[in-house]
Design a protein around this motif. Structure first.
Motif, PDB file in Angstrom:
ATOM      1  N   VAL A 101       4.263   1.743   2.094  1.00 45.50           N
ATOM      2  CA  VAL A 101       5.308   2.605   1.532  1.00 45.50           C
ATOM      3  C   VAL A 101       5.000   4.038   1.951  1.00 45.50           C
ATOM      4  O   VAL A 101       3.881   4.520   1.744  1.00 45.50           O
ATOM      5  CB  VAL A 101       5.307   2.517  -0.018  1.00 45.50           C
ATOM      6  CG1 VAL A 101       6.413   3.385  -0.603  1.00 45.50           C
ATOM      7  CG2 VAL A 101       5.446   1.071  -0.475  1.00 45.50           C
ATOM      8  N   ARG A 102       5.973   4.699   2.532  1.00 48.76           N
ATOM      9  CA  ARG A 102       5.771   6.081   2.980  1.00 48.76           C
ATOM     10  C   ARG A 102       6.820   6.994   2.365  1.00 48.76           C
ATOM     11  O   ARG A 102       7.942   6.578   2.083  1.00 48.76           O
ATOM     12  CB  ARG A 102       5.890   6.155   4.521  1.00 48.76           C
ATOM     13  CG  ARG A 102       4.919   5.278   5.272  1.00 48.76           C
ATOM     14  CD  ARG A 102       3.547   5.869   5.376  1.00 48.76           C
ATOM     15  NE  ARG A 102       3.519   7.131   6.062  1.00 48.76           N
ATOM     16  CZ  ARG A 102       2.432   7.635   6.666  1.00 48.76           C
ATOM     17  NH1 ARG A 102       1.283   6.966   6.662  1.00 48.76           N
ATOM     18  NH2 ARG A 102       2.463   8.805   7.244  1.00 48.76           N
TER      19      ARG A 102
ATOM     20  N   LEU B  97      -2.771   2.293   7.079  1.00 44.19           N
ATOM     21  CA  LEU B  97      -2.496   0.962   7.644  1.00 44.19           C
ATOM     22  C   LEU B  97      -1.094   0.919   8.265  1.00 44.19           C
ATOM     23  O   LEU B  97      -0.599  -0.155   8.601  1.00 44.19           O
ATOM     24  CB  LEU B  97      -2.595  -0.100   6.544  1.00 44.19           C
ATOM     25  CG  LEU B  97      -3.951  -0.272   5.851  1.00 44.19           C
ATOM     26  CD1 LEU B  97      -3.881  -1.408   4.826  1.00 44.19           C
ATOM     27  CD2 LEU B  97      -5.056  -0.550   6.864  1.00 44.19           C
ATOM     28  N   ALA B  98      -0.464   2.090   8.418  1.00 47.76           N
ATOM     29  CA  ALA B  98       0.941   2.116   8.820  1.00 47.76           C
ATOM     30  C   ALA B  98       1.202   1.430  10.160  1.00 47.76           C
ATOM     31  O   ALA B  98       2.283   0.880  10.376  1.00 47.76           O
ATOM     32  CB  ALA B  98       1.441   3.561   8.863  1.00 47.76           C
TER      33      ALA B  98
ATOM     34  N   TYR C 231      10.275   5.471   3.514  1.00 45.26           N
ATOM     35  CA  TYR C 231      10.534   4.205   4.215  1.00 45.26           C
ATOM     36  C   TYR C 231       9.434   3.201   3.954  1.00 45.26           C
ATOM     37  O   TYR C 231       8.337   3.535   3.483  1.00 45.26           O
ATOM     38  CB  TYR C 231      10.710   4.433   5.720  1.00 45.26           C
ATOM     39  CG  TYR C 231       9.651   5.266   6.405  1.00 45.26           C
ATOM     40  CD1 TYR C 231       8.517   4.687   6.963  1.00 45.26           C
ATOM     41  CD2 TYR C 231       9.788   6.643   6.514  1.00 45.26           C
ATOM     42  CE1 TYR C 231       7.558   5.455   7.609  1.00 45.26           C
ATOM     43  CE2 TYR C 231       8.832   7.425   7.156  1.00 45.26           C
ATOM     44  CZ  TYR C 231       7.727   6.822   7.706  1.00 45.26           C
ATOM     45  OH  TYR C 231       6.770   7.576   8.344  1.00 45.26           O
ATOM     46  N   LEU C 232       9.774   1.951   4.255  1.00 43.31           N
ATOM     47  CA  LEU C 232       8.826   0.850   4.169  1.00 43.31           C
ATOM     48  C   LEU C 232       8.529   0.373   5.576  1.00 43.31           C
ATOM     49  O   LEU C 232       9.411   0.366   6.449  1.00 43.31           O
ATOM     50  CB  LEU C 232       9.423  -0.310   3.359  1.00 43.31           C
ATOM     51  CG  LEU C 232       9.888   0.024   1.944  1.00 43.31           C
ATOM     52  CD1 LEU C 232      10.551  -1.197   1.293  1.00 43.31           C
ATOM     53  CD2 LEU C 232       8.713   0.484   1.088  1.00 43.31           C
TER      54      LEU C 232
ATOM     55  N   VAL D  91       0.862  -1.180   0.000  1.00 38.09           N
ATOM     56  CA  VAL D  91       0.000   0.000   0.000  1.00 38.09           C
ATOM     57  C   VAL D  91       0.903   1.237   0.000  1.00 38.09           C
ATOM     58  O   VAL D  91       1.659   1.473   0.943  1.00 38.09           O
ATOM     59  CB  VAL D  91      -0.946   0.017   1.222  1.00 38.09           C
ATOM     60  CG1 VAL D  91      -1.839   1.252   1.171  1.00 38.09           C
ATOM     61  CG2 VAL D  91      -1.789  -1.254   1.258  1.00 38.09           C
ATOM     62  N   ASP D  92       0.832   1.980  -1.100  1.00 39.83           N
ATOM     63  CA  ASP D  92       1.636   3.189  -1.235  1.00 39.83           C
ATOM     64  C   ASP D  92       0.928   4.330  -0.515  1.00 39.83           C
ATOM     65  O   ASP D  92      -0.067   4.862  -1.002  1.00 39.83           O
ATOM     66  CB  ASP D  92       1.823   3.502  -2.722  1.00 39.83           C
ATOM     67  CG  ASP D  92       2.567   4.825  -2.952  1.00 39.83           C
ATOM     68  OD1 ASP D  92       3.032   5.425  -1.966  1.00 39.83           O
ATOM     69  OD2 ASP D  92       2.667   5.240  -4.125  1.00 39.83           O
ATOM     70  N   GLU D  93       1.460   4.687   0.635  1.00 38.95           N
ATOM     71  CA  GLU D  93       0.884   5.772   1.442  1.00 38.95           C
ATOM     72  C   GLU D  93       1.737   7.030   1.348  1.00 38.95           C
ATOM     73  O   GLU D  93       1.852   7.782   2.313  1.00 38.95           O
ATOM     74  CB  GLU D  93       0.729   5.327   2.901  1.00 38.95           C
ATOM     75  CG  GLU D  93      -0.311   4.242   3.109  1.00 38.95           C
ATOM     76  CD  GLU D  93      -0.700   4.054   4.580  1.00 38.95           C
ATOM     77  OE1 GLU D  93      -0.138   4.768   5.450  1.00 38.95           O
ATOM     78  OE2 GLU D  93      -1.549   3.193   4.848  1.00 38.95           O
ATOM     79  N   ALA D  94       2.310   7.280   0.177  1.00 41.37           N
ATOM     80  CA  ALA D  94       3.166   8.461   0.021  1.00 41.37           C
ATOM     81  C   ALA D  94       2.425   9.748   0.371  1.00 41.37           C
ATOM     82  O   ALA D  94       3.030  10.716   0.833  1.00 41.37           O
ATOM     83  CB  ALA D  94       3.697   8.535  -1.408  1.00 41.37           C
ATOM     84  N   PHE D  95       1.105   9.743   0.159  1.00 41.65           N
ATOM     85  CA  PHE D  95       0.322  10.951   0.434  1.00 41.65           C
ATOM     86  C   PHE D  95      -0.598  10.793   1.646  1.00 41.65           C
ATOM     87  O   PHE D  95      -1.498  11.609   1.839  1.00 41.65           O
ATOM     88  CB  PHE D  95      -0.508  11.324  -0.796  1.00 41.65           C
ATOM     89  CG  PHE D  95       0.309  11.938  -1.905  1.00 41.65           C
ATOM     90  CD1 PHE D  95       0.654  13.276  -1.875  1.00 41.65           C
ATOM     91  CD2 PHE D  95       0.752  11.161  -2.957  1.00 41.65           C
ATOM     92  CE1 PHE D  95       1.418  13.837  -2.887  1.00 41.65           C
ATOM     93  CE2 PHE D  95       1.516  11.708  -3.983  1.00 41.65           C
ATOM     94  CZ  PHE D  95       1.847  13.058  -3.948  1.00 41.65           C
TER      95      PHE D  95
END
Ligand SMILES: Cc1ncc(COP(=O)(O)O)c(C=O)c1O
Length: 360
Positions: free
Chosen positions: A211-212, A199-200, A227-228, A179-183
């Motif tokens: 993914v952050r 979901l971090a 970071y992952l 899950v790409d949580e870049a934003f």
């Protein structure tokens, strides 16, 4: 690409996955194409980055930053892997996760996850979310036997925030769920103290990798830091694919600073202010003839449907404004544009120009 069933098959021309918004700015254009926040760097962030410059003779030591990030997300340090931006995370995943039988990327989304998978010779299958459903996720669309699933939340470019429960439902033994949580730090909901669908901090979901990125809200795209988060064993596999000292000492200093409770509180305040600016942009855009804002935007940008958008984008450039083309995202096409949320004065000036172009 493997042969695909109709519901997941990209059609016609292949979009350019290597195109990014930064290619659309420059030449003195007002930048509504790149989603990096432009604001003066606060002292609590600038000072440690600057101080790190005095330490560049030493090789980077990621341990303090790793512990700080782990603390932020309520995880042990082994469940954190610091990377040179989220972008490096996608490459590590693609290179380390060999032997995947059915990798699936949910589109429209940021194109680098698929590009990294392809570069590592994975056969990628696409699930295309439907504009008629405002790009909402129907978890049933993801094939049961997909052993790698990549999805963004909130999603670039649709600005859709999928409910955490829908994403959690995609996790299962035998599958890596990225899950790409870049934003994620740009999202806010009234009455919710933290990020509404992140979901971090979830340690109970098998195969989950979050993914952050720290480059968006904090304007650090040039520093490269992200970071992952995930299971320690899985992250150890990814770390084995990472070059030594991949994250520089100034980037590590930024990661530590951004993990502090004060930084997280500042992020929440920025996200709340962004929500008001976003509502303003959405309202202004929606008032224009032929313009439709997709869904309920939840991030630092909005996706717009506008017949003839490709031509309108060129006209905007002639008038000094850069917006992000939509046609390079799988599942979109030439009638889509992505517009970054900026302050109200910028939005008003932009929508005024856009109105004039549409009336001409
Ligand atoms: C959704 C999404 N994920 C990840 C990235 C990459 O971020 P970073 O600068 O941390 O590599 C971007 C950059 O545009 C993005 O839009």
């Amino acid at each position: 690409m493997r042969a695909q069933p109709a519901s997941t098959t990209p059609t016609r021309d292949e979009p350019d996955l290597g195109h990014h918004g930064d290619a659309e700015v420059g030449d003195g254009l007002v930048d509504l194409a790149v989603n990096v926040r432009r604001a003066p760097m606060p002292d609590w962030l600038a000072d440690p980055i600057t101080a790190a410059l005095g330490d560049l003779a030493a090789y980077p030591d990621p341990r303090p930053a790793r512990a700080a990030v782990a603390g932020r997300h309520g995880r042990p340090p082994e469940e954190v892997l610091l990377t040179a931006g989220a972008a490096e995370g996608f490459v590590l995943l693609a290179r380390a996760l060999t032997g995947m039988r059915r990798p699936v990327v949910v589109h429209p989304q940021f194109t680098e996850p698929e590009a990294a998978l392809r570069a590592a010779r994975h056969e990628v299958e696409r699930v295309l979310l439907d504009p008629a459903e405002d790009f909402r996720l129907d978890p049933a669309r993801v094939p049961d036997d997909a052993d790698l699933v990549m999805i963004g939340n909130p999603t670039n470019p649709t600005s859709v925030l999928h409910p955490a429960a829908d994403l959690a439902a995609l996790a299962r033994p035998g599958r890596v769920l990225v899950v790409d949580e870049a934003f994620a730090d740009t999202t806010a909901a009234p009455g919710v103290p933290g990020e509404p669908a992140s979901l971090a901090a979830r340690r109970d979901l098998p195969g989950l990798v979050v993914v952050r990125s720290l480059t968006k809200t904090w304007g650090l795209a040039g520093l490269r830091i992200g970071y992952l988060l995930g299971d320690a064993g899985l992250l150890a596999r990814l770390a084995a694919a990472q070059p030594l000292w991949a994250v520089s000492t100034p980037a590590l200093a930024a990661a530590t600073a951004c993990a502090s409770p004060a930084a997280v509180a500042a992020e929440r305040a920025i996200a709340a202010a962004l929500a008001a600016d976003r509502d303003h942009l959405s309202a202004r855009l929606s008032a224009l003839p032929g313009v439709r804002v997709a869904g309920r935007p939840a991030s630092a940008f909005v996706l717009v449907h506008l017949p003839g958008a490709a031509e309108v984008r060129q006209r905007l450039r002639q008038c000094g404004w850069a917006v992000r083309r939509g046609d390079t995202f799988p599942g979109l096409g030439p009638d889509w544009l992505r517009v970054a949320v900026r302050d109200r004065a910028t939005t008003d000036a932009f929508t005024q120009i856009l109105a004039e172009i549409l009336e001409a």
